[in-house]
Design an enzyme around this catalytic site. Sequence first.
Site, PDB file in Angstrom:
ATOM      1  CG  HIS A   1      68.505  95.012  35.087  1.00  7.84           C
ATOM      2  ND1 HIS A   1      67.770  96.144  35.358  1.00  7.84           N
ATOM      3  CD2 HIS A   1      69.397  94.853  36.086  1.00  7.84           C
ATOM      4  CE1 HIS A   1      68.188  96.649  36.516  1.00  7.84           C
ATOM      5  NE2 HIS A   1      69.173  95.901  36.978  1.00  7.84           N
TER       6      HIS A   1
ATOM      7  CG  ASP B   1      66.002  97.771  31.621  1.00 11.67           C
ATOM      8  OD1 ASP B   1      65.061  98.488  32.002  1.00 11.67           O
ATOM      9  OD2 ASP B   1      66.661  97.033  32.394  1.00 11.67           O
TER      10      ASP B   1
ATOM     11  CG  HIS C   1      63.225  91.222  33.511  1.00 10.82           C
ATOM     12  ND1 HIS C   1      64.468  90.971  32.958  1.00 10.82           N
ATOM     13  CD2 HIS C   1      63.354  92.378  34.220  1.00 10.82           C
ATOM     14  CE1 HIS C   1      65.307  91.942  33.321  1.00 10.82           C
ATOM     15  NE2 HIS C   1      64.669  92.804  34.075  1.00 10.82           N
TER      16      HIS C   1
ATOM     17  CG  ASP D   1      66.967 100.053  34.527  1.00  9.79           C
ATOM     18  OD1 ASP D   1      67.380 100.184  33.349  1.00  9.79           O
ATOM     19  OD2 ASP D   1      66.428  99.004  34.940  1.00  9.79           O
TER      20      ASP D   1
HETATM   21 ZN    ZN Z   1      66.120  97.100  34.337  1.00  9.31          ZN
END
Ligand code: ZN
Length: 360
Positions: free
Chosen positions: A210, A208, A172, A298
Amino acid sequence: MPPSTFPAVWTERHRLHDPGGEVWVGVPIPGTEVVARGDLIHQALAAAGFEIVVPDVHPPSSLRRVHDQAMVDYLRTAYDDWVAAGYPQDPGQDRVVPYVFPLPQAVADRPFRLPTAPSARAGVYTTDTTTLIGPGTFAAAAAAADCALTAARMVLGGAPAVYAACRPPGHHAGRAFFGGSCYLNNAALAAQALRDGGVDRVAVIDLDAHHGNGTQDIFYDRADVLYASVHVDPGAGWFPHFVGYADEVGRGPGEGANHNRPVAPGCGDPPWLAAVADLCAAATAQRAGALVVSLGVDGAAGDPESPLGISPDGFRRAAESLAHLRLPTVFVQEGGYDLGRLGGLVVGTLEAFAAAGGRP
Ligand SMILES: [Zn+2]
């Protein structure tokens, strides 16, 4: 090393970063990106017989290959400036937390002025209030970058695959922003290091849960580094909310080198694995010479940070798809917050990759 393992780069310096929780919708909460994550991964790697490698230490200038120097300088000095300004005593906040943000529509077309107050400077480079800076945050983030850069060096030196146990995670973090519990983009640093080491085209595949908005940002205009991600649909209400949609395909020379495959909350294995196959096909079509895997786990069923519900077998199958690309591969740890299952998920995925012959 047992035949189903490969080297893993890890450092105890990750423990220097204790975010001390998050501020979410204005409320201090414990957070899930905790120190125990790095130690649980280490324990699982050691128990499975992975060779643990200590990372080389790289100068701060190495971060400039993918990050804005001013942001790196900010991260290095933010905590000391915060303490010097007295915020730990008044109002009693011992972590750097922003309260104002220079939104583009509010400051565009005017000269940028770095705020005088450290409390205001805290909003210049971060996207959110959940990515706090403590006394050892920069040292640990730099150590995580060292892990990724060391893994890339080893792969350039002929290792078929190396895992970098990066904590804090990185995907991120963009060229000039950080957020989502990430400060420096470990996967992007590894990809750039592979390019700098002579690999013509690198594919970054991000598993991931996200979207890796930071990695997308860094390579969005470039054709030499493909970014391909499967993640929970931001349009269904999930972080990073503003980006990660399928119509974000890259820009200029990078058009066609950005692949987003959003999947629905609760999708489970089949749609997620179909998306992983798409990402692998994109890497093949790009004729990538090396692979960086942003290995967040995750997406696993039971993880507190995502609703995807992927099974351990799903991660193993994804690893087999990656192995079939037959590319030199750097694995970079991203998320994964179910402390009871984290180590097993990471090791199980890496072992499946090795067992499937994930080497050129
Ligand atoms: Zn994540």
